[in-house]
Design an enzyme around this catalytic site. Structure first.
Site, PDB file in Angstrom:
ATOM      1  N   SER A 123      21.415   7.132 -34.100  1.00  0.00           N
ATOM      2  CA  SER A 123      22.742   7.870 -33.516  1.00  0.00           C
ATOM      3  C   SER A 123      22.765   9.012 -34.150  1.00  0.00           C
ATOM      4  CB  SER A 123      23.532   7.076 -34.752  1.00  0.00           C
ATOM      5  OG  SER A 123      25.026   7.721 -34.843  1.00  0.00           O
ATOM      6  N   TYR A 147      26.482   5.001 -43.164  1.00  0.00           N
ATOM      7  CA  TYR A 147      26.052   4.458 -42.073  1.00  0.00           C
ATOM      8  C   TYR A 147      24.729   5.376 -41.288  1.00  0.00           C
ATOM      9  CZ  TYR A 147      26.162   4.012 -36.828  1.00  0.00           C
ATOM     10  OH  TYR A 147      25.703   4.122 -35.545  1.00  0.00           O
ATOM     11  N   LYS A 151      20.744   4.733 -40.377  1.00  0.00           N
ATOM     12  CA  LYS A 151      20.236   4.828 -39.170  1.00  0.00           C
ATOM     13  C   LYS A 151      18.951   5.787 -39.365  1.00  0.00           C
ATOM     14  CE  LYS A 151      22.445   2.590 -36.368  1.00  0.00           C
ATOM     15  NZ  LYS A 151      21.819   1.303 -35.478  1.00  0.00           N
TER      16      LYS A 151
END
Ligand code: UDP
Length: 332
Positions: A123, A147, A151
């Protein structure tokens, strides 16, 4: 090759499955259906219901279907939720990946798995708040949320495993994904700008702009929106590139290289939906970078991939999916 597509019943995953099968690749979906929807999996594509944390189930799926490549999209993806539940995010996104890689490389079980290629769904969140006009893959990664951290850690795991085992790997850094191939495959979540604006319009309320005092041309945040069909095609191109190059290690932005502001997006949405509701400006949402726009030069150079769909295509197809689930929205 036979590709195990984890998260293949999800919004992006189902588009990847569709693109891979249309390109003539064999696909098997592996999904725990926590947010995935079984009906998204096309007829003729096997669905194995399971978590990537379940080593035995992963091993059985790899063996039963003679899997030779993996596209790993299964993950938790809500930035705000990750701030509240970091341990959950690290377990699902990092430990889930570690278990999967263990099985894929045969490190966790006897036998000789035949997996040679691994595509990882990363991402633009790995960049955090980049202070550059165009983000290249060399722009420093400073994720701003658990988050984004999961990633980035995932990319490290994937790359290190590739180096140690010869597995060909790629991490695709998705920018802001939107649109749908068909209304049936549209995103059902209301976590991003486009569905959040749709929701407000449906409620006959003004769309919200989270801050208009950023250092951008119109003061609202600028993003790089990419049609999920183009993103799915990027997976096909990546999968094929890995197949023909054992040991390859790619990190690629997947964006269009075009910045669009929140205010511009709301204008486009009003035009497509026929609503003409001026937005209201609310305070900034904490943690939002002012501008995140990809340089897509590397993916074009490496794979010959280029985006084909514009903002209009994204909003129109997303709106058709929204109206399917919210028929009252069509009445304006
Ligand atoms: N945004 C907004 N109003 C909304 C939803 C989002 O102004 O109702 C803004 C958000 O602050 C960000 C941009 O739209 O600047 C894109 O947000 P999104 O959550 O879709 O993606 P992000 O880039 O934050 O991951």
């Amino acid at each position: 090759m036979t590709w195990l597509i984890t998260g293949g019943a999800g919004y992006i995953g189902a588009h990847v499955v569709r693109a891979m099968t249309e390109a003539g690749e064999r696909a098997v979906v592996y999904d725990d259906l926590s947010t995935g929807i079984a009906e998204r999996v096309p007829d003729g594509v096997p669905l194995v219901v399971g978590s990537t944390l379940d080593a035995e189930r992963v091993a059985r799926a790899l063996a039963d279907h003679a899997v030779t490549g993996v596209v790993h999209l299964a993950a938790k993806k809500q930035v705000g939720e990750s701030v509240d539940l970091p341990l959950h995010y690290y377990r699902e996104n990092v430990e889930g990946l570690r278990v999967l890689l263990e099985q894929v490389t045969g490190a966790g079980a006897p036998g000789a798995p035949g997996v040679s290629s691994f595509v990882f769904s990363s991402s633009a969140a790995v960049y955090g708040m980049p202070d550059v006009e165009l983000v290249t893959e060399e722009t420093p990664c400073v994720p701003m949320s658990p988050y984004g951290e999961t990633k980035l850690a995932g990319e490290w795991l994937v790359r290190a495993t590739g180096r140690a085992t010869g597995l060909a790997t790629a991490s695709l850094r998705y920018f802001n994904v939107a649109g749908a191939a068909t209304p049936h495959l549209a995103d059902t979540g209301v976590f991003n700008l486009i569905p959040m604006v749709f929701e407000k319009l449906t409620e006959k309320a003004p769309p919200r702009i989270f801050g208009d005092d950023y250092a951008t041309p119109d003061g609202t945040c600028v993003r790089d929106y990419i049609h999920v069909l183009d993103l799915a095609d990027a997976h096909v191109a990546t999968a094929r590139a890995l197949r023909s190059s054992p040991g390859r290690d790619l990190t690629l932005n997947v964006g269009r290289g075009e910045g669009v502001s929140v205010r511009e997006m709301i204008d486009h949405i009003n035009a497509v939906t026929g609503y003409d509701r001026p937005p209201t400006v609310t305070p900034r949402r904490p943690g939002d970078p002012s501008r995140v726009v990809a340089s897509a030069d590397r993916i074009t150079a490496e794979l010959g991939w280029n985006a084909k769909h514009d903002i209009q295509d994204m909003i129109t197809s997303a709106w058709e999916g929204w109206v399917r689930l919210h028929p009252e929205a069509a009445r304006g």
